[in-house]
Design a protein around this motif. Structure first.
Motif, mmCIF file in Angstrom:
data_model
loop_
_atom_site.group_PDB
_atom_site.id
_atom_site.type_symbol
_atom_site.label_atom_id
_atom_site.label_comp_id
_atom_site.label_asym_id
_atom_site.label_seq_id
_atom_site.Cartn_x
_atom_site.Cartn_y
_atom_site.Cartn_z
ATOM 1 N N ALA A 31 61.186 -71.060 -31.088
ATOM 2 C CA ALA A 31 60.430 -70.350 -32.125
ATOM 3 C C ALA A 31 59.690 -69.162 -31.519
ATOM 4 C CB ALA A 31 59.438 -71.299 -32.804
ATOM 5 N N ASN A 32 59.127 -69.342 -30.340
ATOM 6 C CA ASN A 32 58.414 -68.251 -29.681
ATOM 7 C C ASN A 32 59.362 -67.102 -29.330
ATOM 8 O OD1 ASN A 32 55.937 -67.177 -28.634
ATOM 9 N ND2 ASN A 32 56.733 -67.562 -26.585
ATOM 10 N N ILE A 33 60.530 -67.422 -28.810
ATOM 11 C CA ILE A 33 61.526 -66.398 -28.488
ATOM 12 C C ILE A 33 61.930 -65.635 -29.750
ATOM 13 C CG2 ILE A 33 63.928 -66.065 -27.748
ATOM 14 C CD1 ILE A 33 63.424 -68.441 -25.767
ATOM 15 N N LEU A 34 62.179 -66.366 -30.831
ATOM 16 C CA LEU A 34 62.558 -65.721 -32.090
ATOM 17 C C LEU A 34 61.440 -64.832 -32.624
ATOM 18 C CD1 LEU A 34 64.427 -68.679 -33.835
ATOM 19 C CD2 LEU A 34 65.437 -66.653 -32.759
ATOM 20 N N ARG A 35 60.176 -65.282 -32.497
ATOM 21 C CA ARG A 35 59.028 -64.462 -32.926
ATOM 22 C C ARG A 35 58.947 -63.184 -32.107
ATOM 23 N NH1 ARG A 35 55.875 -62.788 -35.706
ATOM 24 N NH2 ARG A 35 53.897 -63.043 -34.682
ATOM 25 N N LEU A 36 59.102 -63.306 -30.791
ATOM 26 C CA LEU A 36 59.014 -62.140 -29.917
ATOM 27 C C LEU A 36 60.127 -61.129 -30.209
ATOM 28 C CD1 LEU A 36 58.071 -63.863 -26.541
ATOM 29 C CD2 LEU A 36 56.585 -62.476 -28.008
ATOM 30 N N ARG A 37 61.259 -61.603 -30.667
ATOM 31 C CA ARG A 37 62.388 -60.724 -30.998
ATOM 32 C C ARG A 37 62.329 -60.235 -32.443
ATOM 33 N NH1 ARG A 37 67.428 -63.673 -27.846
ATOM 34 N NH2 ARG A 37 66.514 -63.441 -25.785
ATOM 35 N N GLY A 38 61.294 -60.645 -33.173
ATOM 36 C CA GLY A 38 61.157 -60.214 -34.557
ATOM 37 C C GLY A 38 62.095 -60.916 -35.518
ATOM 38 N N LEU A 39 62.606 -62.061 -35.115
ATOM 39 C CA LEU A 39 63.557 -62.794 -35.947
ATOM 40 C C LEU A 39 62.929 -63.970 -36.688
ATOM 41 C CD1 LEU A 39 66.526 -62.824 -33.395
ATOM 42 C CD2 LEU A 39 66.237 -61.332 -35.390
ATOM 43 N N LEU A 40 61.639 -64.196 -36.459
ATOM 44 C CA LEU A 40 60.915 -65.277 -37.114
ATOM 45 C C LEU A 40 59.535 -64.746 -37.480
ATOM 46 C CD1 LEU A 40 61.108 -68.420 -37.723
ATOM 47 C CD2 LEU A 40 59.845 -68.722 -35.585
ATOM 48 N N SER A 41 59.211 -64.796 -38.750
ATOM 49 C CA SER A 41 57.906 -64.294 -39.203
ATOM 50 C C SER A 41 56.810 -65.337 -38.950
ATOM 51 C CB SER A 41 57.965 -63.969 -40.699
ATOM 52 O OG SER A 41 58.067 -65.165 -41.456
#
Length: 85
Positions: A31-41
């Motif tokens: 989830a953190n990786i996805l947030r950092l990549r802008g793929l998870l709000s």
């Protein structure tokens, strides 16, 4: 689940606990990786946290100190993930 020879109940419970923590850490890391990549709000990350917390907050588990510890760990991980950019 078949218990391997020589494995007692405390060892089995310890193994289950650490596997749960490993799974929680892995999901939070993803989830953190996805947030950092802008793929998870933030909203989606919060919904994931809420979904993972739901079984931990059921009344039959609320007084269990081990469950409370897992919930605190989950809360700490997701506090970092949902922090505003």
């Amino acid at each position: 689940m078949k218990t391997p020879p020589g494995l007692d109940l405390p060892q089995l419970f310890a193994a289950l606990e650490v596997s749960d923590i490993a799974a929680i850490n892995g999901i939070a890391s993803l989830a953190n990786i996805l947030r950092l990549r802008g793929l998870l709000s933030i909203t989606e990350a919060s919904a994931l946290h809420q979904s993972m917390s739901l079984p931990l907050s059921l009344p039959r588990h609320a007084d269990n100190l081990a469950v409370q510890e897992i919930q605190q760990h989950l809360d700490q991980l997701f506090a970092h993930i949902v922090a505003p950019d």
